[in-house]
Write an enzyme that holds these catalytic residues in place. Structure first.
Site, PDB file in Angstrom:
ATOM      1  N   ARG A   1       0.868  -1.178   0.000  1.00 19.00           N
ATOM      2  CA  ARG A   1       0.000   0.000   0.000  1.00 19.00           C
ATOM      3  C   ARG A   1       0.904   1.227   0.000  1.00 19.00           C
ATOM      4  O   ARG A   1       1.940   1.256   0.669  1.00 19.00           O
ATOM      5  CB  ARG A   1      -0.888   0.015   1.240  1.00 19.00           C
ATOM      6  N   HIS A   2       0.515   2.240  -0.756  1.00 20.00           N
ATOM      7  CA  HIS A   2       1.290   3.476  -0.789  1.00 20.00           C
ATOM      8  C   HIS A   2       1.500   4.024   0.619  1.00 20.00           C
ATOM      9  O   HIS A   2       0.703   3.767   1.530  1.00 20.00           O
ATOM     10  CB  HIS A   2       0.590   4.528  -1.649  1.00 20.00           C
TER      11      HIS A   2
ATOM     12  N   GLU B   1      -7.247   3.167  -6.651  1.00 21.04           N
ATOM     13  CA  GLU B   1      -8.071   3.056  -5.446  1.00 21.04           C
ATOM     14  C   GLU B   1      -9.558   3.121  -5.798  1.00 21.04           C
ATOM     15  O   GLU B   1      -9.953   3.589  -6.868  1.00 21.04           O
ATOM     16  CB  GLU B   1      -7.701   4.186  -4.478  1.00 21.04           C
TER      17      GLU B   1
END
Length: 195
Positions: free
Chosen positions: A11-12, A92
């Site tokens: 995940r970023h 997203e």
């Protein structure tokens, strides 16, 4: 998902909107300093798996926070930072008219929508946005084309729906799955683990 494939899903790193509990969705909000250090930590965790992981397919969401995460990770591995692919299916969840709204303001901003979402978080769709069910459909479409190990920089929603699909998680639980930004989710057909 094939039995011989491993996905390293990152995940970023944190953005200011994450820190502020604002619905981010597909708004292209950059990482902050905390997020960059999280991405660096994840790159170092992957480096411990080299050289095997260096031969994987590298792909990211086209949103800037995922791209920057991937570039930090690749640099940590001693790879050319920009040499990876982008895939729109890894974006997203689109929060539509909720994007940019503080979670604490939802009751006054859209009381009806908040109520509808609380009754079916997986299938509820904001005006102009997507449901988790929609997101799962495009994430599973991406997963169907994965033929070798992959390092993926994406988003919390992608992490949730891929786990839901792979491990048969009850849909009502999928939106509540944890999505840390300082850990790597390792997905295999037989199960998952965190690095």
């Amino acid at each position: 998902m094939r039995d011989d494939v491993t996905i390293y899903l990152i995940r970023h790193g944190e953005t200011d909107w994450n820190a502020q509990s604002r619905y981010q969705g597909q708004a292209d909000i950059p990482m902050n300093a905390v997020g960059r250090s999280q991405a660096q930590r994840n790159g170092e965790a992957l480096r411990a798996l080299s050289p095997k992981v260096a031969d994987a397919h590298f792909v990211a969401s086209p949103l800037g926070r995922a791209r920057e995460t991937m570039e930090i990770v690749r640099a940590s591995l001693g790879l050319v930072p920009g040499a990876y692919e982008l895939d729109d299916r890894l974006k997203e969840l689109h929060y539509g008219h909720w994007q940019g709204v503080f979670a604490s303001d939802l009751a006054s901003f859209d009381a009806r929508g908040a109520d509808e979402r609380s009754r079916d978080t997986f299938r509820w769709r904001p005006r102009g946005g997507e449901s988790y069910a929609d997101l799962m459909e495009r994430a599973v479409d991406w997963l169907g084309g994965v033929t070798r190990d992959a390092v993926v920089a994406a988003h919390g929603g992608i992490s949730r729906v891929l786990r839901g699909h792979l491990y048969g998680i009850e849909p009502s639980l999928i939106p509540e799955l944890e999505v840390p930004q300082d850990r790597i989710l390792v997905l295999r057909r037989a199960g998952m683990e965190w690095l």
